[in-house]
Design an enzyme around this catalytic site. Structure first.
Site, PDB file in Angstrom:
ATOM      1  N   GLY A  51       0.829  -1.200   0.000  1.00  0.00           N
ATOM      2  CA  GLY A  51       0.000   0.000   0.000  1.00  0.00           C
ATOM      3  C   GLY A  51       0.862   1.248   0.000  1.00  0.00           C
ATOM      4  O   GLY A  51       2.045   1.197   0.342  1.00  0.00           O
ATOM      5  N   CYS A  78       5.146  -6.363   1.702  1.00  0.00           N
ATOM      6  CA  CYS A  78       5.511  -4.945   1.751  1.00  0.00           C
ATOM      7  C   CYS A  78       4.799  -4.248   2.911  1.00  0.00           C
ATOM      8  O   CYS A  78       5.116  -4.487   4.070  1.00  0.00           O
ATOM      9  CB  CYS A  78       5.228  -4.300   0.405  1.00  0.00           C
ATOM     10  SG  CYS A  78       6.066  -2.701   0.162  1.00  0.00           S
ATOM     11  N   TYR A  79       3.812  -3.398   2.645  1.00  0.00           N
ATOM     12  CA  TYR A  79       3.050  -2.734   3.703  1.00  0.00           C
ATOM     13  C   TYR A  79       2.427  -3.775   4.635  1.00  0.00           C
ATOM     14  O   TYR A  79       2.343  -3.579   5.851  1.00  0.00           O
ATOM     15  CB  TYR A  79       1.965  -1.861   3.070  1.00  0.00           C
ATOM     16  CG  TYR A  79       1.166  -1.010   4.041  1.00  0.00           C
ATOM     17  CD1 TYR A  79       1.646   0.220   4.469  1.00  0.00           C
ATOM     18  CD2 TYR A  79      -0.074  -1.429   4.499  1.00  0.00           C
ATOM     19  CE1 TYR A  79       0.914   1.006   5.346  1.00  0.00           C
ATOM     20  CE2 TYR A  79      -0.818  -0.659   5.365  1.00  0.00           C
ATOM     21  CZ  TYR A  79      -0.321   0.570   5.788  1.00  0.00           C
ATOM     22  OH  TYR A  79      -1.064   1.337   6.667  1.00  0.00           O
ATOM     23  N   HIS A 165       8.062  -7.776  -3.551  1.00  0.00           N
ATOM     24  CA  HIS A 165       6.815  -8.138  -4.225  1.00  0.00           C
ATOM     25  C   HIS A 165       6.996  -9.418  -5.040  1.00  0.00           C
ATOM     26  O   HIS A 165       7.471  -9.374  -6.183  1.00  0.00           O
ATOM     27  CB  HIS A 165       6.348  -6.999  -5.134  1.00  0.00           C
ATOM     28  CG  HIS A 165       5.861  -5.803  -4.384  1.00  0.00           C
ATOM     29  ND1 HIS A 165       4.553  -5.661  -3.984  1.00  0.00           N
ATOM     30  CD2 HIS A 165       6.519  -4.719  -3.921  1.00  0.00           C
ATOM     31  CE1 HIS A 165       4.412  -4.521  -3.332  1.00  0.00           C
ATOM     32  NE2 HIS A 165       5.594  -3.932  -3.272  1.00  0.00           N
ATOM     33  N   GLU A 167       4.740 -11.126  -6.401  1.00  0.00           N
ATOM     34  CA  GLU A 167       3.744 -11.170  -7.467  1.00  0.00           C
ATOM     35  C   GLU A 167       4.211 -10.497  -8.748  1.00  0.00           C
ATOM     36  O   GLU A 167       3.623 -10.698  -9.820  1.00  0.00           O
ATOM     37  CB  GLU A 167       2.435 -10.511  -7.000  1.00  0.00           C
ATOM     38  CG  GLU A 167       2.466  -8.992  -6.847  1.00  0.00           C
ATOM     39  CD  GLU A 167       2.989  -8.516  -5.502  1.00  0.00           C
ATOM     40  OE1 GLU A 167       2.738  -7.361  -5.140  1.00  0.00           O
ATOM     41  OE2 GLU A 167       3.662  -9.308  -4.812  1.00  0.00           O
TER      42      GLU A 167
END
Length: 506
Positions: A51, A78-79, A165, A167
């Site tokens: 985010g 991450c966030y 990340h 993804e």
């Protein structure tokens, strides 16, 4: 299923895309979803997205208490990792050196999450904050040069956090991390397939449309072509495909699109709108204003063809949605897409917009097209933006400048196809720059426009790398553009990635 809580990342739907590619069903929800709703879905695991916020800022979305109380595996990305760390008593702070792009990851500990992952590999980072101190119940399992805690694991529970990340296509072993979490840790069944999406969407369209007519906006691109065929399968003669020639198309585009779609059994109504669109764009240089104007003109052209009960169909994909408007989570607007201007949003409020592909990425759309038996040469076309050449003609959009751009772009595509490079590239186009430079042609001085060639590789359009074009091919493209297009005397090659750049310049 796997539930994804969306904290506003531009990559949230990409997480879902990767999970679905493993044939595991997944849904995205905002972090405000109730525990009762999640419990009723009986998820195998929960993924917390990234985010744009900082976890320590006032008003930043926080981790619902119930997430760690449900007893199902959790992966924070991450966030999401920072939320896990903060909720457990760790420290998150602004990093002195932000990380955007590739970083070398080092595995430092054993865990089912890192099973089969190389000791060193490149991952995609996109963060300004980082975990400075782990919670007492967690241990570090990976780091990078600028991130001492790039991955962490709970000592006793199936709860994990990763700062990078997985993804994103450019994380070399990202799918290994996701497979480990989904199958080894969550033990989710691999029982969902794209054919399920097609059959479900056809049934859903029939229910949504009922006996109403659908006016379908067709551009000839992969997205709108697949959408038109999908709608034709669902509602047959209730479909009214319309193609708008807005004056912002590539060379000979109208004739090519008409012939191509007739091969698919889709008969188009062609509407000419070049004069109106170019008049509205006169003197406009701001990219956002260009998009808004084109979106408004699109609706103005369609309004006379849409009856009071009719629906408007668009070939919108998820990257268009996530860049334009906050959807499930608190994402930020990157740029307004022509199919997300206020006039379209107003129709959406009335429930009069149909977007059967809005949850998909380009590669998924091509898979749907294959299932619908659409020819490979149509599915293999490079993406073309809804606002057309207006966002590749930097500065004011005029017919004269568009004609220069059309000629240059046609040369680029012709060379890429003749050399076999076209199918190796996700997207290739020419950008006409709003600057002029001095040149020498023969014995004469020239003072003409510059152009940039943009060629990128990608799997989904959410991230992209510039394509390493063979120098001899790039040189031939440049020479042809300069020699054959009167008004361009300089050609540059764009070597920026997404992020930080976007694929299109505007």
């Amino acid at each position: 299923m796997i539930i994804i809580l969306d904290f506003g990342s531009q990559y949230t739907q990409l997480i879902a895309r990767k999970v679905r590619s493993l044939h595991v069903f997944t849904e995205i929800f905002p972090p405000t979803i109730s525990q009762a709703k999640v419990a009723s879905l009986r998820p195998s695991g929960i993924i917390l997205s990234g985010g744009p916020a900082s976890v320590y800022e006032k008003g930043a979305p926080q981790l619902p208490d119930w997430v760690l109380q449900m007893g199902v595996p959790v992966l924070g990305i991450c966030y999401g990792m920072q939320l896990l760390s903060r909720s457990g008593g760790g420290t998150v702070a602004r990093s002195d050196e932000r990380e955007y792009g590739l970083a070398e990851l080092h595995i430092r500990g054993k865990s089912p999450l890192v099973e089969g992952v190389s000791a060193k590999s490149h991952v995609w980072m996109s963060h300004g904050d980082k975990v400075e101190k782990l919670p007492a119940d967690y241990r570090m399992i990976a780091d990078s040069a600028n991130c001492p805690f790039a991955a962490m694991a709970h000592r006793n529970k199936p709860i994990f956090g990763i700062q990078f990340h997985p993804e994103v296509y450019h994380s070399q072993e990202g799918m290994t991390w996701l497979r480990n979490f989904i199958f080894t840790i969550c033990r989710a069944p691999a029982d969902w397939h794209m054919k399920d999406f097609v059959s479900h969407t056809i049934d859903a369209l029939r229910q949504e449309v009922g006996d109403r007519r659908v006016v379908c906006a067709v551009s000839g691109g992969v997205d709108s072509s697949v959408m038109a065929v999908l709608l034709a399968h669902a509602i047959g003669d209730q479909l009214r495909p319309v193609f708008v020639d807005n004056g912002l198309l590539r060379l000979n585009e109208v004739a090519q699109v008409k012939g191509m779609l007739e091969r698919l059994g889709v008969k188009l109504k062609i509407v000419k709108a070049e004069k109106e669109v170019l008049h509205a764009l006169r003197g406009v240089t701001d990219p956002e204003e260009k998009r808004r104007i084109i979106g408004r003109k699109f609706i103005e052209v369609f309004n006379p063809m849409i009856g009071k009960e009719d629906l408007l169909a668009q070939g919108t994909l998820y990257p268009d949605v996530i860049e334009s408007v906050s959807t499930r989570g608190p994402s930020v607007t990157i740029k307004t897409h022509h199919n997300r201007v206020k006039e379209v949003l107003a129709l959406m409020e009335l429930g009069r917009v149909v977007e059967p592909l809005a949850e998909l990425f380009k590669d998924e759309v091509r898979e749907v097209g294959t299932l619908l038996e659409i020819p490979a040469d149509i599915l293999g076309r490079h993406p073309f933006p809804g606002p057309g050449l207006a966002v590749r003609c930097l500065g004011e959009v005029t017919k004269a400048r568009l004609d220069l751009l059309r000629q240059a772009d046609a040369i680029l595509i012709e060379e890429l196809k003749s050399t076999g490079e076209y199918d190796k590239i996700w997207q290739a186009f020419v950008v006409l720059l709003p600057v002029k430079s001095v040149g020498v042609m023969g014995d004469n001085r020239s003072y003409d426009s510059g152009a940039a060639v943009r060629c990128v590789t990608s799997s989904d359009g959410m991230t992209a790398n510039w394509y390493p074009m063979p120098p001899e091919i790039l040189g031939r493209i440049s020479n042809r553009i300069i020699n054959e297009v009167r008004g361009i005397n300089r050609v540059c090659y764009d070597v920026s990635s997404k992020p930080p750049a976007t694929i299109e310049w505007e």
